[in-house]
Write an enzyme that holds these catalytic residues in place. Sequence first.
Site, PDB file in Angstrom:
ATOM      1  N   THR A 192       3.306  12.640   0.287  1.00 18.70           N
ATOM      2  CA  THR A 192       2.122  11.888   0.695  1.00 18.70           C
ATOM      3  C   THR A 192       0.865  12.718   0.459  1.00 18.70           C
ATOM      4  OG1 THR A 192       3.399  10.725   2.342  1.00 18.70           O
ATOM      5  CG2 THR A 192       1.070  10.965   2.828  1.00 18.70           C
ATOM      6  N   ASP A 248       3.846   5.521   8.944  1.00 18.64           N
ATOM      7  CA  ASP A 248       2.764   5.899   9.857  1.00 18.64           C
ATOM      8  C   ASP A 248       1.384   5.893   9.207  1.00 18.64           C
ATOM      9  OD1 ASP A 248       3.813   8.055   8.269  1.00 18.64           O
ATOM     10  OD2 ASP A 248       2.465   9.375   9.362  1.00 18.64           O
TER      11      ASP A 248
HETATM   12  N1  ASP Z   1       4.618   9.794   6.416  1.00 18.22           N
HETATM   13  C1  ASP Z   1       5.059   9.110   5.243  1.00 18.22           C
HETATM   14  C2  ASP Z   1       5.844   7.889   5.657  1.00 18.22           C
HETATM   15  O1  ASP Z   1       6.636   7.972   6.560  1.00 18.22           O
HETATM   16  C3  ASP Z   1       5.902   9.945   4.334  1.00 18.22           C
HETATM   17  C4  ASP Z   1       5.405  11.323   4.069  1.00 18.22           C
HETATM   18  O2  ASP Z   1       4.419  11.768   4.622  1.00 18.22           O
HETATM   19  O3  ASP Z   1       6.018  12.000   3.261  1.00 18.22           O
HETATM   20  O4  ASP Z   1       5.682   6.876   5.053  1.00 18.22           O
END
Ligand code: ASP
Length: 321
Positions: free
Chosen positions: A188, A219
């Site tokens: 992300t 999230d």
């Molecule tokens: N937080 C992101 C999600 O759960 C994934 C990530 O940060 O790698 O969609």
Amino acid sequence: MKSIKFLLLLLITITACQTPDSPKQEWAIALHGGAGNMDKAKFSEADIKNYEVALQDALELGKKALTEGQSAIDVVELVVRKLEDNPLFNAGKGSVFTNDGRNELDAAIMDGSNLNAGAVAGVGDIRNPVSAARLVMEKSPHVLLIGKGASLYASQNGIELVDSSYFYTEKRWQLLQRSLQKAGKNGTVGCVALDKNGNLAAATSTGGMNNKRYGRVGDVPIIGAGTYANNNTCAVSATGHGEYYIRYTVAHDISALIEYKGLSLNEAARNVVNGKLSNEAGNGGIIAVDKNGNITLEMNSTGMFRGWANSTGDEGVAIFK
Ligand code: ASP
């Protein structure tokens, strides 16, 4: 005599108001490209270099914009767009796949000066989801638009749509094939900034979790979970196992610890990321900047692609803990 006394009093007052260990920054910025348990031995020298260059390029873009006096909200969008366009990261081009082989992207943006926020979730044809999130924030009466409705609104307002094949990268496809049994793999992207006018902003963008269920929302587009900004406290962008970040309202929790308990940014971030989050499988990290330009890059994993800079010249990029 009277004026000497007055001067002395003035001097004492000024000294008492200063916090010499944390000078207020004119501007500050931090960015991330995802966190997770990364084994340095599995990275080639060339991989590391590529990531460092990508982080540095995005950082330079943000630094230049802030130095020129651009607003925090413009800067976080600009930097996240740059990271979205880079296939190294799991956002925009290079996003991971759902378990049935689609790309479903989430993004959010928040303006700390007025607590305005916008987000999109589960979009499969918007080239830069962070800009669609900003559109939702500024032009619609809503905070979160999803799927086809988000795409339609974006296209009606001049945001670039692409064929879903644009998001395809061989690396992410192979990742899905290897891990159809389990969820995982981060990457992300996010950015937080304090501008010269004292405004804070945060933006986050993601392809989500590899092998996630079709229709799953993480999230990132949930304001207060993966993204939050408030001029009175701080701006936060998170990365990690989204389900835990939603349940623990991670980004807002950090802000609330500052607002209600008077904790420093560092203390607040550590309490959440290396406190209740690390007690669960909430593996990941956050980047944050407070209203004085203090920066925190807190993780409970072994790595987080990250970069930071402030107006007094403290800056860098890093990957491993
Ligand atoms: N937080 C992101 C999600 O759960 C994934 C990530 O940060 O790698 O969609």
